[in-house]
Scaffold this active site. Structure first.
Site, short mmCIF file in Angstrom:
data_model
loop_
_atom_site.label_atom_id
_atom_site.label_comp_id
_atom_site.label_asym_id
_atom_site.label_seq_id
_atom_site.Cartn_x
_atom_site.Cartn_y
_atom_site.Cartn_z
N LYS A 126 0.85 -1.20 0.00
CA LYS A 126 0.00 0.00 0.00
C LYS A 126 0.89 1.25 0.00
O LYS A 126 1.91 1.28 0.69
CB LYS A 126 -0.90 -0.03 1.24
N SER A 148 -9.82 1.66 2.84
CA SER A 148 -8.96 2.44 1.99
C SER A 148 -7.90 1.63 1.22
O SER A 148 -7.36 2.13 0.23
CB SER A 148 -8.23 3.49 2.83
N SER A 207 -10.00 -0.72 7.02
CA SER A 207 -9.38 -0.50 5.71
C SER A 207 -8.66 -1.70 5.10
O SER A 207 -8.26 -1.64 3.94
CB SER A 207 -8.41 0.69 5.77
#
Lengths: 95, 484
Positions: free
Chosen positions: B79, B154, B178
């Site tokens: 990420k 997210s 997330s």
């Protein structure tokens, strides 16, 4: 209304954000709705409850005061939007 | 059988036995990325040359008979809020669009020591604020099961990349769901470890008392493999805890006969999508068949979780994001004076949702409102944690839906922040209480969208959670279904 445009302006000033009139109106409307939902917290009985700032079962964490290598200043300064030598450069602060 | 049909563990075993080379593996995945990425847009950056070079280096080491780690030759995506030395770390924000990290996050050091091959950085909601990856300043990511829908967020890019088999495993971060919510929307496994299990050093801070890095993978074994590799105490993160994760993947096949599974009545609400309700109920039957004992439990303060979270997280974020001022790194708007430069930089550099949360947090912490919002939220947070302490005295794991519904359409909730916030209703409490939780696929709706099941575990008891998942996956095949 839980929050007015005036209060939005004040929060924006504290947060160092400049908002357009349209943004102020929109944030006031949206934050009002969110804060309105949060009124439900008034129903929770918290008498005698100690606030919890984090869930980790930790007390103060100490270590020996010994020097350790840190990141290189030359590497770090490379990311500066404006610089002079090894200094961050900004507009004059004091008139 | 193609390489991407293998699990991460199988790939590592084959590479160690020299039945497969790390180079062949990386080439296979890079070819898949080239083919699939244009329609999914999971990545912010792809390191094709570096990944190929590293795989060759690992092959040479294996051929010399050198010891390689738990993840030898395994491709992984990261990420874009986790720092890799010499690489951009953008948090999918304009304000960090050109920021190059001068150091490795601790999880990156650990992954490299374990022999992993990093293939790229994945898209996310800006600063991890969002539930759909639509808040990225760069592009939206699509759900591999239906490209008109969101991948969740997210960590949407990391979830979509694993789901579409562009990588076998990836890392995300989870502050209020997330990792688990996108895992649910994309039909894969995603674990939020216990707070303190994994070092946050080098993870760009959103809400420091809630943030935790964790893995995405196809099954329990691969989750265990990555978790073991990234866990452990780190002197650079004083909230990381010295509890070993060694042997995380051992003993998972042990029966779950007698395992006490709690069903909190507050999570089985009327608003559940019918497919979600149906498959969660049928998963409960599967756990019964496996010998688990099902207990009805209560977590009475669940209804307050969204309110508490959206006070605590934005408050912490408003402080953490104060550092983005255009002076030391990142984007700067030019101006005649310093004060004006700060305001213009932050106003132009941050997107709408980030500004909204900074405003919310600043308001909740401001003089006159602190007691009514922040302090009150911290007290109710204590009640939520107490609920779990009491529940875990009676049960070993807690089973819930991960989300009220399967993946929603792109654009569906972008104009209504409160509706977007309410989609996190089942994942938030886990972060507030600091416990661990995983989402795994447990069914597919009529329109072939994955349904996610959440298992919550006691602090530092990921092993029991993963054993329950392993047992469930040994008698079901939802985790083997592929999109596209």
């Amino acid at each position: 209304m839980k929050i007015s445009v005036k209060e939005v302006e004040y929060a924006a000033q504290l947060a160092k954000l400049s908002l357009t009139e349209e943004e102020k109106r929109k944030y006031a409307e949206q934050l009002d709705k969110i804060l309105g939902y949060m009124e439900q917290l008034d129903r929770a009985d918290v008498s005698g409850v100690r606030p919890l700032s984090h869930a980790a079962d930790l007390k103060n964490v100490f270590r020996e005061d010994v020097s350790m290598p840190s990141e290189s200043a030359d590497e770090i300064i490379k990311n500066a939007p404006d610089k002079e030598g090894r200094f961050f450069k900004v507009k004059k602060v004091i008139e | 059988m193609e390489i991407c049909d293998l699990t991460g563990k199988e790939i590592v075993q084959k590479i160690k036995k020299k039945e497969l080379s790390a180079s062949e593996t990386v080439r296979h995945y890079l070819a898949r990325i080239e083919k699939i990425e244009p329609s999914i847009a999971a990545f912010n950056e792809i390191f094709a040359d570096d990944a190929a070079a590293r795989a060759e280096l690992l092959d040479a080491r294996i051929n010399r008979g050198e010891e390689t780690g738990l993840l030898a030759g395994l491709p992984i995506a990261i990420k874009d809020n986790i720092c890799i030395n010499g690489r951009k770390t953008t948090c999918s924000s304009r304000i960090l669009a050109d920021y190059v990290s001068p150091y490795d996050a601790t999880v990156i050091e650990k992954l490299l020591t374990a022999g992993a091959v990093i293939v790229g950085k994945t898209n996310m909601d800006e600063f991890a604020m969002g539930s759909s990856t639509e808040n990225s300043a760069f592009h939206i990511t699509k759900n591999p099961w239906d490209t008109s829908r969101v991948p969740g967020g997210s960590s949407g890019g990391s979830a979509a990349a694993v789901s579409s088999r562009m990588v076998p495993v990836s890392l995300g971060s989870d502050t209020g769901g997330s990792i688990r919510q996108p895992a649910s929307f994309c039909g894969i496994c995603g674990l939020k470890p216990t707070y303190g299990r994994v070092s946050r050093y080098g993870l760009m801070a959103f809400a420091s008392s809630l943030d935790q890095i964790g893995p995405f993978a196809y099954n329990a074994e691969d989750v265990a493999l990555v978790l073991e590799s990234i866990s452990g105490h780190d002197p650079k993160d004083s909230t990381s805890v010295n509890i070993s994760a060694e042997g995380m993947g051992e003993g998972m096949e042990k029966s779950i006969k007698g395992l006490r599974v709690g069903l909190p009545k507050e999570y089985f609400i009327s608003g559940l999508e019918p497919a979600t309700e149906k498959y969660i109920r049928s998963a409960i039957e599967t756990f019964k068949d496996l010998g688990a004992e099902i207990h009805e439990i209560t977590l009475p303060n669940t209804e307050y979780a969204v309110s508490v979270y959206y006070i605590v997280a934005p408050s912490e974020a408003s402080a953490n994001l104060a550092r983005y001022d255009g002076v030391k790194y990142g984007y700067r708007s030019d101006s005649d004076n310093l004060a004006d430069m700060y305001e213009k930089t932050r106003s132009n550099g941050f997107g709408n949702e980030v500004k909204r949360r900074i405003m919310l947090g600043t308001y909740a912490l401001s003089s006159g409102y602190y007691d009514a919002y922040y302090l009150k939220a911290q007290k109710v947070r204590a009640l939520i944690k107490n609920d779990f302490d009491r529940a875990f005295a009676e049960v070993d794991v807690i089973l819930t839906p991960t989300c009220p519904s399967s993946a929603f359409k792109a654009g569906e909730k972008t104009d209504d922040p409160l509706q977007m916030y309410l989609s996190d209703i089942f994942t938030i409490s886990c972060n507030l209480a600091g416990i661990c939780g995983i989402s795994i696929p447990c069914g597919f709706s009529e329109s072939n969208l994955p349904v996610g099941l959440q298992l919550l575990g006691k602090p530092f008891d990921e092993k029991t959670v993963l054993r329950a998942v392993y047992n469930f996956q040994s008698v079901t095949d939802f985790h083997r279904k592929k999109p596209l």
